[in-house]
Scaffold this motif. Structure first.
Motif, short mmCIF file in Angstrom:
data_model
loop_
_atom_site.label_atom_id
_atom_site.label_comp_id
_atom_site.label_asym_id
_atom_site.label_seq_id
_atom_site.Cartn_x
_atom_site.Cartn_y
_atom_site.Cartn_z
N SER A 97 -3.84 -7.14 -24.08
CA SER A 97 -5.14 -6.71 -24.54
C SER A 97 -6.08 -6.76 -23.35
N PRO A 98 -6.81 -5.71 -23.03
CA PRO A 98 -6.87 -4.39 -23.63
C PRO A 98 -5.48 -3.74 -23.78
N THR A 99 -5.32 -2.93 -24.81
CA THR A 99 -3.99 -2.38 -25.06
C THR A 99 -3.63 -1.28 -24.05
N LYS A 100 -4.63 -0.60 -23.52
CA LYS A 100 -4.31 0.47 -22.56
C LYS A 100 -4.16 -0.16 -21.18
N SER A 101 -3.04 -0.84 -21.00
CA SER A 101 -2.75 -1.59 -19.78
C SER A 101 -1.27 -1.50 -19.50
N VAL A 102 -0.91 -1.69 -18.25
CA VAL A 102 0.49 -1.62 -17.85
C VAL A 102 0.76 -2.71 -16.81
N THR A 103 1.92 -3.35 -16.91
CA THR A 103 2.40 -4.15 -15.79
C THR A 103 3.66 -3.46 -15.28
N ALA A 104 3.88 -3.50 -13.99
CA ALA A 104 5.06 -2.81 -13.45
C ALA A 104 5.40 -3.34 -12.07
N ALA A 105 6.59 -2.97 -11.61
CA ALA A 105 7.04 -3.33 -10.28
C ALA A 105 7.48 -2.06 -9.56
N VAL A 106 7.24 -2.01 -8.27
CA VAL A 106 7.68 -0.89 -7.44
C VAL A 106 8.43 -1.46 -6.24
N GLY A 107 9.62 -0.94 -6.02
CA GLY A 107 10.38 -1.38 -4.86
C GLY A 107 10.01 -0.57 -3.62
N PHE A 108 10.13 -1.18 -2.45
CA PHE A 108 9.88 -0.45 -1.20
C PHE A 108 11.10 -0.56 -0.29
N THR A 109 11.51 0.58 0.23
CA THR A 109 12.73 0.65 1.02
C THR A 109 12.50 1.40 2.34
N ARG A 110 13.37 1.14 3.30
CA ARG A 110 13.31 1.87 4.56
C ARG A 110 13.96 3.23 4.44
N ALA A 111 14.78 3.40 3.41
CA ALA A 111 15.51 4.66 3.24
C ALA A 111 14.56 5.71 2.70
N SER A 112 14.38 6.79 3.49
CA SER A 112 13.38 7.76 3.07
C SER A 112 13.88 8.71 1.99
N GLU A 113 15.22 8.94 1.93
CA GLU A 113 15.67 9.88 0.90
C GLU A 113 15.73 9.18 -0.46
N LYS A 114 15.18 9.88 -1.44
CA LYS A 114 15.08 9.29 -2.76
C LYS A 114 16.41 9.38 -3.48
N PRO A 115 16.83 8.31 -4.15
CA PRO A 115 18.03 8.40 -4.96
C PRO A 115 17.75 9.24 -6.21
N GLN A 116 18.83 9.72 -6.82
CA GLN A 116 18.69 10.48 -8.06
C GLN A 116 18.16 9.55 -9.15
N GLU A 117 16.97 9.81 -9.60
CA GLU A 117 16.41 8.94 -10.64
C GLU A 117 15.76 9.79 -11.71
N CYS A 118 15.80 9.30 -12.89
CA CYS A 118 15.08 9.97 -13.97
C CYS A 118 13.60 9.75 -13.74
N GLU A 119 12.83 10.81 -13.59
CA GLU A 119 11.42 10.71 -13.24
C GLU A 119 10.60 9.98 -14.31
N THR A 120 10.98 10.15 -15.55
CA THR A 120 10.16 9.60 -16.63
C THR A 120 10.60 8.22 -17.06
N ILE B 81 -0.74 3.06 -2.84
CA ILE B 81 -0.01 2.07 -2.04
C ILE B 81 1.21 2.70 -1.36
N ALA B 82 1.81 3.71 -1.99
CA ALA B 82 2.94 4.39 -1.33
C ALA B 82 2.47 4.96 0.00
N GLY B 83 1.27 5.54 0.00
CA GLY B 83 0.69 6.08 1.22
C GLY B 83 0.48 4.99 2.27
N GLU B 84 -0.03 3.84 1.81
CA GLU B 84 -0.28 2.73 2.72
C GLU B 84 1.01 2.26 3.39
N TYR B 85 2.03 2.06 2.56
CA TYR B 85 3.27 1.49 3.10
C TYR B 85 4.05 2.51 3.92
N GLU B 86 3.87 3.79 3.60
CA GLU B 86 4.59 4.81 4.35
C GLU B 86 4.22 4.77 5.83
#
Lengths: 218, 805
Positions: A180-203, A129-134
């Motif tokens: 359940s199933p236990t190997k599942s994730v829910t998450a949110a991703v923000g999308f911004t117009r600012a192309s430079e990435k802020p300093q973030e902990c990758e993990t 999706i990052a590719g799509e929105y880019e």
């Protein structure tokens, strides 16, 4: 802003052996017999996964994220976010339970493989999706999940309500907010117009309070 | 006209994607659509009316999620009353001239049933039952269970309908692009189970568009003897600027539906994205199509939650889950050593059994609770259909009720009492039942006598509405050493039953050789003869290579194995599993001076080798010496390496498994010699209520057992009361609790508080991903196991004080 929930399925992402070993508690290098055992496990489970994600866009004005600082930080300057739920299916849970009866070592490895699979699926989806929105000049920020930092696990209920997870990808939530199933994730991703990435902990480890975690990377 | 009657010689047009229209009508995301029956009755009626106007015979009420998990009893009552009224009024005010019916719509609860979720089966039946009762009360014409993605939840819903109404029931499942339900069932498995439960129509809806549904529809039509229904999505949603549309238009959709009808589908409609225009197009495009007759496919089959097993070619039923004549198995049953019993099941599956017999009948065992429990435990880890084997009708009913699929039932016989107890269960829950040719007068000596009883049983079953295809006759293999004609009589009966009655047959093959040496030889020869005389299923020991050799050779020789593929796979893949580890004990060189082969095997984590080395050691050493001088020192070596980070968790566990294999040999040795294993002390282990993660707890359990503790593993999601009860019951001085999530740590604290109040003397050890040492102290634990070895060390440090006798 679309309120449709979309579903995507993915082919198997490549297996990341280092990550699997790390999840299995093997922080050094594996010896030959461990590699053999892991090879057997991967061969046995390779076909059982189904890689499904459901997702939708969420307008910034929706009061979905509450007053979580973690969410604020990760969505800072974002035009909107995409929330998603991903699962690799129930079969791996069955394999883990099956081997818990006959081989704890294999059960542990299946557990680790499952953890690596769902992370790899999330990475594949986010890259997709990052590719799509880019193309529209929007850049993805670091994803975060209920239970990260001060973003409460109770938010799971709202993710499930907004994403119709049981119907879309067969993902269910228990009364104690476990998926359940236990190997599942829910998450949110923000999308911004600012192309430079802020300093973030990758993990995401920096946001986590469990300072004595063996897997912590900061 | 009633819907059942209408269905007999008409195509039934269903409705489309009501949910899609509700969103268009302005239903905000997150709001429960069922409330609109009351708050926006006119909008709902408009949608229903549009479908009736388009030509739908059956419209589903807006009650997909109308259940007690989401609504109070009184609100639910109001919703369902309004929902049925809305659909009825829409039908009455529609300009459509067709027959019109109102279906009470029931969707999945959104909860996953145990063991992989937290929703109890009987709870699910209850939740569905409340909705069904209200549907009956307010006059629905039928019940439409739809978009189901789990076989067991589907069973719960159908039972709720059957137990609370006489209404016709249609059942539709959501198969993914892989042709399976989310929890694994394929169409054949669902057909087997649903026909067994007596549904009026079954089929597929949602998930995918009509093109991707073709495979599933084809399989349903091949297998089902009841009418098949099809309700696809209008393809896939596509984002189109600020709106969403589906990628298949109404005309293309109607063409697909026409194709399904020509193949034999009898009820058609649409799901997500199919507006009344789609249904109108379908009705228009299929006007001239004559409904194809629904035929009995006459398939004898049983099923699990993934697949069906047909008796079209000989089937192998594994007999090892049965205490008869097995000391080790009896011991496991009495000790409730579920792991051992599941291990027996898994081993049989690995050897190629198609179905597993499950018999846990022992004088000290309460079969009514234990049989359903083992059935559930087995189904959690083994996807083969099971044979429920008991002489206790109450145990049989409970096991059949909980069974996820269509079971094989062992058995009924010609006694009146047996037939009147077993047949109603088979009729209600579905199943294939094994009929033994014996009655009040015993087992006839002649083949004719057994054929007569078989006829009597088949005739009686028909009175209950159980057809021949759901029966398997067992003409009983008797001992040839006691009666020289025993085998011939059985074979003759077998042949006649198969040809005269046209029913499938089974035999417990190995009975024939009782009392003879080298029984396998006799069994295998008898098995070959029985197969040639029409045997459809054999109950046998899949660990016997001789029997499997006969089986695969027979299939190849009788043109039942295309290109001999199965034989070749058996010979190259399965057969090698029968020969033990090829590495000789002596070939493993000790890593350090003075280390024995057994120690080396454990240190290196070699299971088979540890097993054979232990057997070797036991020839010259006592069991106690073997444990104390060989196994324990080897484990210590590995444990130390782990603590010093020279070995990691997987290696530690591989060694633990090797040690476990050695312990199994010691156990067998002691069973033979009559000795006893000394256990250090009992430890109750559990993952706390609300938590379903148990890998950590299992690791701790394995290690503790290795170190000589008697582990009482209560499993996962265990209520505080149960943990207290079991602690009191077993007198265990130590309890280990595991919790993975922040949300389940409170449940751990609650358990500790209850233990402290009721069993003040007990010591409590806790562990789990989110726990820390401080937090463990805060919630009142005595110890914090940061990993498996730490837990062992804690238990070791305590046990001498704790276990003073």
């Amino acid at each position: 802003m679309l309120d449709t929930v979309f579903v995507k399925t993915y082919p198997a992402p490549p297996f990341n052996i280092r990550e699997i070993l790390r999840y299995a508690g093997c922080l050094g290098s594996a010896d030959e017999r461990l590699n053999t055992l892991l090879g057997e496990c991967i061969a046995e489970c390779e076909e059982v996964f189904s890689y499904r994600v459901c997702y939708r866009e969420l307008a910034p004005d929706e009061n979905f994220f509450g007053d979580s600082q973690t969410a604020k930080k990760r969505l800072d300057g974002c035009e909107f976010s995409v929330i998603f739920a991903a699962t690799v299916g129930l079969s791996i849970d069955r394999l883990i339970a099956r081997y818990a009866e006959v081989s704890t070592a294999k059960a542990l490895l299946f557990q680790a493989i499952g953890a690596e699979r769902i992370e790899s699926l999330c990475n594949a989806f986010c890259a997709d999706i990052a590719g799509e929105y880019e193309k529209r000049g929007l850049y993805a920020r670091q994803r975060f999940s209920p239970g990260y930092g001060d973003f409460p696990l109770e938010k799971q209920t709202e993710f499930f309500r907004a994403l119709d997870c049981p119907r879309k990808i067969g993902l269910t939530l228990s009364d104690s907010l476990l998926m359940s199933p236990t190997k599942s994730v829910t998450a949110a991703v923000g999308f911004t117009r600012a192309s430079e990435k802020p300093q973030e902990c990758e993990t995401g480890c920096a946001d986590c309070e469990k300072a004595d975690c063996a897997l912590r990377i900061v | 006209m009633k819907i059942r009657e209408f269905l007999q010689n008409h195509i039934v047009y269903l409705d489309g994607g009501t949910g899609t229209l509700l969103q268009e009508a302005g239903l905000p995301l997150g709001e429960l659509p069922e409330r609109w029956n009351l708050s926006h009755a006119e909008e709902i009626r408009k949608i229903h009316r549009a479908y009736y106007n388009a030509g739908s015979n059956v419209v589903c009420t807006n009650t997909f999620g109308a259940n007690r998990l989401k609504f109070s009893a009184s609100e639910l009552d109001g919703i369902i009353r309004a929902a049925v009224e809305n659909a009825r009024e829409a039908g009455n005010s529609s300009n459509g001239k067709q027959e019109k019916f109102v279906a009470l719509d029931i969707g999945p609860t959104g909860k996953l049933l145990k063991p992989y979720g937290d929703f109890d089966f009987e709870e699910a039946v209850k939740v569905f039952a409340e909705t069904v009762k209200l549907g009956v009360k307010y006059g629905a014409d039928l019940v439409f269970i739809e978009t189901m993605s789990d076989s067991l939840e589907t069973k719960a819903a159908v039972l709720a309908v059957k137990e609370n109404s006489d209404l016709p029931v249609f059942v539709s499942c959501a198969y993914g692009a892989d042709g399976k339900l989310m929890t694994g069932a394929n169409p054949a498995a669902m057909v087997a189970m649903l026909e067994g439960l007596g549904v009026d129509a079954l089929g597929v809806n949602c998930s995918v568009g009509p093109a991707q549904m073709r495979g599933v529809v084809k399989e349903l039509l091949e297998k089902a003897s009841v009418p098949v229904l099809v309700k696809p999505n209008a393809g896939l949603p596509i984002a189109d600027g600020d709106t969403t549309r589906y990628d298949i238009d109404e005309n293309a959709f109607a063409e697909y539906i026409a194709e399904f009808l020509k193949q034999g589908a009898r009820l058609v409609g649409g799901c997500c994205g199919t507006t009344p225009a789609y249904i109108a197009a379908v009705v228009e495009a299929t006007k001239g199509i004559q409904p194809l007759p629904v035929t009995d496919k006459n398939i004898t089959c049983v099923s699990s939650y993934t697949h069906a097993v047909e008796f079209s070619k000989p089937v192998l039923i594994g007999e090892r889950i049965n205490p008869t004549g097995k000391k080790r198995f009896k011991q496991a049953l009495i000790e409730r050593d579920t792991g051992y019993i599941l291990g027996e099941g898994i081993a049989q599956q690995e050897k190629g059994a198609h179905i597993l017999d499950v018999n846990v009948g022992l004088p000290d065992i309460d079969e009514k609770t234990e049989l359903p429990r083992y059935i559930e435990e087995l189904q959690a880890v083994i996807d083969l259909p099971l044979q429920i084997d008991t002489s206790d009708p109450a145990a049989m009913e409970r096991a059949m009720r909980r069974y996820n699929g269509k079971p094989l039932v062992n058995s009924v016989n010609g006694k009146r009492e047996s037939m009147s107890a077993v047949f109603p269960l088979v009729k209600k829950y579905g199943g294939v039942v094994v009929a033994l040719t014996l009655d009040e007068k015993g087992i006839p000596d002649t083949a004719d006598g057994r054929v007569e009883i078989a006829k009597k049983i088949v005739a009686e079953a028909e009175k209950y509405g159980i057809s021949k295809k759901d029966m398997i006759v067992d003409p009983l293999a008797m001992t040839v050493s006691a009666d020289p004609n025993a085998a011939r009589t059985t074979l003759q009966a077998l042949r006649e039953i198969k040809t005269q009655l046209g029913v499938h047959t089974s035999l417990g093959v190995s009975n024939v050789s009782f009392g003879l040496p080298v029984r396998e030889v006799v069994n295998a020869a008898f098995f070959a003869l029985a197969l040639e005389n029409g045997l459809s299923a054999a109950i046998l020991n899949p660990n016997s290579a001789e029997m499997l050799k006969t089986y695969y050779a027979y299939l190849a020789l009788t043109a039942q194995d295309e290109n001999c593929a199965e034989y070749i796979r058996f010979a190259t893949e399965t057969l090698p599993k029968f020969t033990p580890a090829t590495t000789a004990v002596s070939s493993v060189s000790p890593q350090t001076q003075g280390e024995t082969p057994l120690q080396t095997a454990i240190v290196k984590g070699l299971k088979e080798l540890a097993s054979s080395a232990c057997e070797e050691t036991l020839k010259t050493s006592s069991a106690l010496d073997t444990v104390e001088k060989e196994i324990v020192p080897a484990l210590d070596l590995v444990g130390k390496a782990y603590e010093e980070k020279r070995a990691y968790l997987p290696q530690l566990l591989m060694s633990a498994e090797a040690a476990k294999a050695a312990f199994e040999k010691i156990r067998l040795h002691l069973l033979k010699t009559g000795g006893k294993t000394e256990k250090k002390c009992k430890i109750v282990l559990a993952t706390v209520k609300g938590d379903i993660h148990d890998i950590g707890k299992n690791i701790v359990g394995t290690l503790l057992e290795n170190y000589g503790f008697e582990v009482i593993d209560l499993g996962r999601d265990v209520a505080p009361e149960t943990i207290v009860e079991k602690t009191q019951e077993t007198g265990a001085p130590l309890v280990g609790l595991s919790a993975l999530m922040t949300t389940t740590v409170p449940s751990m604290a609650e358990t500790i508080a209850l233990l402290r109040a009721r069993v003040p003397s007990v010591k409590i050890l806790v562990g789990g991903a989110v726990l820390t040492e401080e937090y463990a102290k805060k919630i009142g634990a005595d110890g914090y196991g940061k990993d498996g070895m730490a837990s062992v060390r804690f238990a070791e440090s305590l046990y001498k004080d704790l276990c003073k006798k």
